[in-house]
Structure formats: C-alpha cells, structure tokens
Design an enzyme around this catalytic site. Structure first.
Site, PDB file in Angstrom:
ATOM      1  N   ASP A  30       0.858  -1.191   0.000  1.00  0.00           N
ATOM      2  CA  ASP A  30       0.000   0.000   0.000  1.00  0.00           C
ATOM      3  C   ASP A  30       0.888   1.232   0.000  1.00  0.00           C
ATOM      4  OD1 ASP A  30      -3.250   0.223   1.027  1.00  0.00           O
ATOM      5  OD2 ASP A  30      -2.052   2.044   0.878  1.00  0.00           O
ATOM      6  N   PHE A 150     -17.041 -11.195  -3.480  1.00  0.00           N
ATOM      7  CA  PHE A 150     -18.447 -11.257  -3.048  1.00  0.00           C
ATOM      8  C   PHE A 150     -18.595 -11.291  -1.528  1.00  0.00           C
ATOM      9  CE2 PHE A 150     -18.242 -13.067  -7.336  1.00  0.00           C
ATOM     10  CZ  PHE A 150     -19.208 -12.307  -7.994  1.00  0.00           C
ATOM     11  N   LEU A 151     -17.517 -11.014  -0.776  1.00  0.00           N
ATOM     12  CA  LEU A 151     -17.612 -11.095   0.684  1.00  0.00           C
ATOM     13  C   LEU A 151     -18.453  -9.947   1.250  1.00  0.00           C
ATOM     14  CD1 LEU A 151     -15.668  -8.721   2.045  1.00  0.00           C
ATOM     15  CD2 LEU A 151     -13.886 -10.294   1.435  1.00  0.00           C
ATOM     16  N   ARG A 152     -18.981 -10.183   2.452  1.00  0.00           N
ATOM     17  CA  ARG A 152     -19.747  -9.149   3.153  1.00  0.00           C
ATOM     18  C   ARG A 152     -18.955  -8.665   4.356  1.00  0.00           C
ATOM     19  NH1 ARG A 152     -24.300 -13.075   4.681  1.00  0.00           N
ATOM     20  NH2 ARG A 152     -22.386 -14.279   4.658  1.00  0.00           N
ATOM     21  N   GLU A 153     -19.070  -7.402   4.662  1.00  0.00           N
ATOM     22  CA  GLU A 153     -18.438  -6.895   5.871  1.00  0.00           C
ATOM     23  C   GLU A 153     -19.118  -7.541   7.079  1.00  0.00           C
ATOM     24  OE1 GLU A 153     -17.746  -2.713   6.258  1.00  0.00           O
ATOM     25  OE2 GLU A 153     -17.505  -2.493   4.105  1.00  0.00           O
ATOM     26  N   ASN A 206     -24.882  -7.457  -6.708  1.00  0.00           N
ATOM     27  CA  ASN A 206     -25.206  -6.384  -5.761  1.00  0.00           C
ATOM     28  C   ASN A 206     -26.505  -5.677  -6.140  1.00  0.00           C
ATOM     29  OD1 ASN A 206     -23.082  -6.952  -4.146  1.00  0.00           O
ATOM     30  ND2 ASN A 206     -21.914  -5.096  -4.565  1.00  0.00           N
ATOM     31  N   CYS A 258     -20.946  -0.601  -0.673  1.00  0.00           N
ATOM     32  CA  CYS A 258     -21.068  -1.315  -1.949  1.00  0.00           C
ATOM     33  C   CYS A 258     -22.397  -1.097  -2.666  1.00  0.00           C
ATOM     34  CB  CYS A 258     -20.846  -2.799  -1.716  1.00  0.00           C
ATOM     35  SG  CYS A 258     -19.264  -3.116  -0.924  1.00  0.00           S
TER      36      CYS A 258
HETATM   37  C1  UGA Z   1     -22.510  -6.512   0.002  1.00  0.00           C
HETATM   38  C2  UGA Z   1     -22.825  -7.882  -0.626  1.00  0.00           C
HETATM   39  O1  UGA Z   1     -23.730  -8.599   0.220  1.00  0.00           O
HETATM   40  C3  UGA Z   1     -21.550  -8.696  -0.820  1.00  0.00           C
HETATM   41  O2  UGA Z   1     -21.845  -9.906  -1.473  1.00  0.00           O
HETATM   42  C4  UGA Z   1     -20.569  -7.877  -1.679  1.00  0.00           C
HETATM   43  O3  UGA Z   1     -19.338  -8.550  -1.859  1.00  0.00           O
HETATM   44  C5  UGA Z   1     -20.299  -6.559  -0.995  1.00  0.00           C
HETATM   45  O4  UGA Z   1     -21.544  -5.849  -0.822  1.00  0.00           O
HETATM   46  C6  UGA Z   1     -19.352  -5.770  -1.859  1.00  0.00           C
HETATM   47  O5  UGA Z   1     -19.710  -5.422  -2.984  1.00  0.00           O
HETATM   48  O6  UGA Z   1     -18.191  -5.599  -1.477  1.00  0.00           O
HETATM   49  P1  UGA Z   1     -22.094  -5.660   2.506  1.00  0.00           P
HETATM   50  O7  UGA Z   1     -22.138  -4.266   1.940  1.00  0.00           O
HETATM   51  O8  UGA Z   1     -21.024  -6.004   3.476  1.00  0.00           O
HETATM   52  O9  UGA Z   1     -21.983  -6.738   1.305  1.00  0.00           O
HETATM   53  O10 UGA Z   1     -23.456  -5.858   3.302  1.00  0.00           O
HETATM   54  P2  UGA Z   1     -24.826  -6.656   3.265  1.00  0.00           P
HETATM   55  O11 UGA Z   1     -24.880  -7.490   4.473  1.00  0.00           O
HETATM   56  O12 UGA Z   1     -25.100  -7.318   1.990  1.00  0.00           O
HETATM   57  O13 UGA Z   1     -25.851  -5.446   3.486  1.00  0.00           O
HETATM   58  C7  UGA Z   1     -25.945  -4.339   2.581  1.00  0.00           C
HETATM   59  C8  UGA Z   1     -27.053  -3.407   3.008  1.00  0.00           C
HETATM   60  O14 UGA Z   1     -28.331  -3.982   2.798  1.00  0.00           O
HETATM   61  C9  UGA Z   1     -27.013  -3.043   4.488  1.00  0.00           C
HETATM   62  O15 UGA Z   1     -27.356  -1.696   4.627  1.00  0.00           O
HETATM   63  C10 UGA Z   1     -28.091  -3.930   5.079  1.00  0.00           C
HETATM   64  O16 UGA Z   1     -28.625  -3.425   6.274  1.00  0.00           O
HETATM   65  C11 UGA Z   1     -29.112  -3.910   3.973  1.00  0.00           C
HETATM   66  N1  UGA Z   1     -30.038  -5.055   4.012  1.00  0.00           N
HETATM   67  C12 UGA Z   1     -29.542  -6.304   3.863  1.00  0.00           C
HETATM   68  C13 UGA Z   1     -31.404  -4.842   4.160  1.00  0.00           C
HETATM   69  O17 UGA Z   1     -31.860  -3.678   4.290  1.00  0.00           O
HETATM   70  N2  UGA Z   1     -32.229  -5.917   4.156  1.00  0.00           N
HETATM   71  C14 UGA Z   1     -31.766  -7.173   4.015  1.00  0.00           C
HETATM   72  O18 UGA Z   1     -32.580  -8.123   4.019  1.00  0.00           O
HETATM   73  C15 UGA Z   1     -30.388  -7.380   3.868  1.00  0.00           C
END
Ligand code: UGA
Length: 430
Positions: A30, A150-153, A206, A258
């Site tokens: 980095d 495709f990982l989630r935080e 996404n 994301c």
């Molecule tokens: C998301 C995707 O789920 C991952 O697969 C992807 O790799 C990632 O973006 C990325 O592009 O890097 P993430 O942003 O960590 O991951 O979070 P999610 O758990 O998917 O939630 C995203 C948003 O949707 C949050 O604000 C969550 O609260 C909201 N959400 C999720 C809802 O409002 N309802 C749901 O049923 C699920």
C-alpha cells in the site's frame, strides 16, 4: 504461490490474510505508510470479527508481510491481486485512478509470466483496457484476469474462506489454471467466465440484492396503508421456492460501501450505453429518498420531532462493523437535529467513527452504553440489529412516568413484546 495484494483496504487485508492461511507467501502493498505500519504491528485499522487474529497468526508463521515498497513486493510475485478502491466520481462513474496508478507503479518490476488479477469493482471492459494499457508500456509476458469479490463486511473472513462460488474472468489459460489452483482449497465451485461477464456478475449480484431490499420496502410501505403486516407477507410469499424468505428484511434502505455505489454506477453505466430508462436509476432514487420519507411519516404519529429527545441505537451500516459509509444514522441523525430534536447516540463499535461522518452539533451526544443513551428519552430508535441491542431488555430503561415511543427500523422486535415493556411500537410495514 508468491502473491502480492495491492491495496490494504478491507478487501485487500482480508484476501491477504486468507491466502496466507492457505500456505501462500503473501505481501500486502500500500502507498499509505501509516496503514502499513499498523498492519505490520498486527493491528487492523478497522473492526472486522476474526481478522486481527488471522493476521497475527499468519504474520507469526512468516507467511504475511506488509510494505510500501513496490520493488520488494512485485519483483518476485507470481500473482498480483489489485484490490485498490474504485470510488464513484461526482457523476457516479467508477473512478479508476488508483487502479491505473497501481498498474503503472508495478510495471517496471513485473516478473516475466506474472498474473495480474483485478479484484476491485470495475465496469466491464476494464480488464481489456488495462491489458492494452500494459502492452503499450512493456513487452514482458503477463496474464490478466478479473477476480470479483463477493464477501460481506462483518462476516468477511468466513465469506472468503467459504464463498458460495469463486468467479474467475479469464481469457488466458495460464491465469485461469493458476487462479483455479489458488482457490481449490476452499472446496467450492470455481467458474471460468469472460472478464466482462465477471464484472457484470459482480454488479448484477449487488444490484439484484439491492433490488430485493427495495422491492420488499415498497411492499412494506403499502402494508402501512392497509392492515397487512409485512412480516406475514414475507412468510407467505417466502414459501414459494422461487422466492424464498431470505435477505429481504425491510428497513431504512440499503447502505454500506457497496450497494449504493454499485447500483448508481450500474445506472450510470446503463445510461452510457443508451439505456436511459433503467431499473437501477429508479432503485438509486428510491433508496435515496427512503429515510426522509420514513422519518416524515413517523412524525405524523409521534408528533413533531422538535424538542423531543431521541436515543439512536446502532450507528454503523450493519452489525459487526464500525463502517459508517451510507449508514442509516448518517442521514437520520442530521434529519432529527435539523427538525429540532436532541439526539443521544450509541453504537457498540462505531461511536469513535461517527464524528467523521456526522457533524458535531450541540444537541448531539454519544454515550458508551445503551443504558446511558436511553436515559430520559421520549423516543428510542433502533437503527441496526447489533445483538447487544436487539437482545437487550428495554423494560430496564422504560421511563415509567412519560409516554415513550419505540421505533424499530429493522423489524427486529415483536411488537407485543415492546408494548409489554410499556412502549408504543412503530416498525416498518406492520
Ligand atoms: C454486500 C454484498 O452482500 C456482498 O456480497 C458484496 O461482496 C459486498 O456488498 C461488496 O460489494 O463488497 P455488505 O455491503 O457487506 O456486502 O453488506 P450486506 O450485508 O449485503 O448489506 C448491505 C445493506 O443492505 C445493508 O445496509 C443492510 O442493512 C441492507 N439489508 C440487507 C437490508 O436492508 N435488508 C436485508 O434483508 C439485507
């Protein structure tokens, strides 16, 4: 395999640590010296469950190091994974400046036959553009591929170790074989597609999930207008196997680093290809207007926000992270303050991050515990489903003398339970 990961942000650090745990020799590279110094000391500069432990163990094994030095990191690398940020510019286009800068910086030290894999989220076509760009600058042999993430935080380590699938976008057989071998230990399907398809798959996944959330939020809003309960509707339609009841709890819209960014980028990309009237633009618009619309609606029930004291619980964009990018709190708190409310905020991890996202205000205070934040408030608003918030017994903080409202922005509580605690309940679509 000798791997260098360029960009030690969220995706970069997780990938570096996980690939090291598969017995590869990994260097994280980095340009940010402070970040590299912190990682070298085994400190992850953000909160992600299990990551710091993995990082420390891999450093102790001698398989994982961090540096700012391109010569050191690139000269021996067989695989270079680029995971730099590609933030949206003011018009919603992915800004590829950091990607091109990383490519230009690595080129002088590229080993013959090295593979360059692009993990950053970039528009389709970028791999070919980068390939052409490299060929104008060097005659060395190299391979290139797309390797979308495709990982989630909050569950990043587990997601990386056990993804639903690995997508490799490669025209080049060497890149495909090497990336297939690298991911084989995960024991999950690994698919080979064209680089353009890989990047389209990333945006589509996404956008589809964001679409699901927006869809159920729209249905929830209609339930508000009749006697339906969105949770019953979800149960009823979820039994259709084509639909399923997963991943569409209604709420304040989607946030994080994301979905909002990728949906908007896809909308702008669609427009750039002549698809002016596209679904993604509408998704973006609906998500943008969701929070003020809901807060306006709540006001009709709780009365004016003016002079009300509101406990806002959950400031991060989701549980198990301190990331506040596009978190509901970032729109909700300024809205409440502008409407004249006093805000008492609490988050299990993001209290320190919050002031970087929300301007200081004389009527905004942060508290180290849920109990402290809810002292003397007229309204409790649960924005995020942190376990310590949704498992809390709110009868303990019920102010017995006054009427109190309980706003459940994620439908995490049974209305009857909240009412039994003595609050007036308001959720989403019920
Ligand atoms: C998301 C995707 O789920 C991952 O697969 C992807 O790799 C990632 O973006 C990325 O592009 O890097 P993430 O942003 O960590 O991951 O979070 P999610 O758990 O998917 O939630 C995203 C948003 O949707 C949050 O604000 C969550 O609260 C909201 N959400 C999720 C809802 O409002 N309802 C749901 O049923 C699920």
């Amino acid at each position: 395999m000798k791997i260098t990961v360029i960009g030690t942000g969220f995706v970069g650090v997780v990938s570096a640590a996980v690939f090291a745990s598969l017995k590869n020799t990994v260097t994280g590279l980095d340009i940010d010296e402070a970040k590299v110094a912190s990682l070298t000391q085994g400190k992850v500069p953000f909160f992600e469950p299990g990551l710091e432990e993995l990082l420390i163990s891999q450093q102790a094994e001698g398989r994982l190091t961090f540096t700012t030095n391109y010569i050191e990191a690139i000269s021996e690398a067989e695989l270079i994974i680029i995971a730099v940020g590609t933030p949206s510019d003011a018009h919603g286009h992915a800004d590829l400046r950091f990607l091109y800068s990383a490519v230009d910086n690595l080129l002088p030290f590229l080993k013959d036959g090295a593979i360059v894999a692009i993990k950053s989220t970039v528009p389709p076509g970028t791999v070919s553009e980068i390939e052409r760009h490299i060929k104008t600058k060097t005659t060395k042999p190299f391979s290139i591929a797309a390797l979308p993430e495709f990982l989630r935080e909050g569950t990043a380590v587990a997601d990386t170790l056990k993804p639903d699938r690995v997508v490799v976008g490669a025209d080049d057989p060497d890149a495909w074989e090497a990336l297939k071998a690298l991911h084989q230990p995960f024991g999950v399907p690994i698919i080979k597609v064209r680089p353009e398809s890989a990047h389209m798959a990333k945006y589509s996944a996404n956008a589809y999930l964001a679409n699901r959330i927006t869809f159920i939020n729209q249905i929830a809003d209609l339930c508000e207008k009749n006697e339906a309960d969105i949770e019953e509707v979800i149960q009823a339609i979820g039994m259709d196997k084509r639909i399923g009841s997963h991943y569409w709890y209604p709420g304040f819209g989607y946030g994080g680093s994301c979905f909002p960014k990728d949906v908007r980028e896809l909308a702008v990309y669609a427009q750039s290809k002549g698809e002016e009237n596209n679904l993604f633009s509408k998704l973006h618009e609906l998500n943008e207007e969701r929070i003020p619309k809901l807060l306006d609606n709540y006001q009709k029930t709780v009365g004016s926000w003016k002079n009300k004291t509101v406990a806002v619980l959950g400031l991060s964009f989701k549980p198990h992270t301190n990331d506040m990018r596009e978190a509901p709190s970032v729109k909700t708190i300024p809205y409440l303050l502008a409407a004249g409310a006093q805000v008492r905020a609490f988050d299990p991890q993001a209290n320190d991050t919050a002031p970087f996202f929300i301007h200081d205000h004389p009527h905004l205070s942060y508290f180290p515990s849920l109990e402290a934040a809810t002292q003397g408030v007229e309204i409790i608003m649960v924005l995020i489903e942190w376990p310590e918030i949704i498992e809390f017994d709110f009868s303990r903080v019920r102010n017995q003398t006054e009427e109190q409202w309980f706003i459940d922005a994620r439908n995490q509580f049974a209305p009857t339970k909240v009412e039994a605690w003595g609050y007036n309940y308001l959720g989403i679509g019920r």
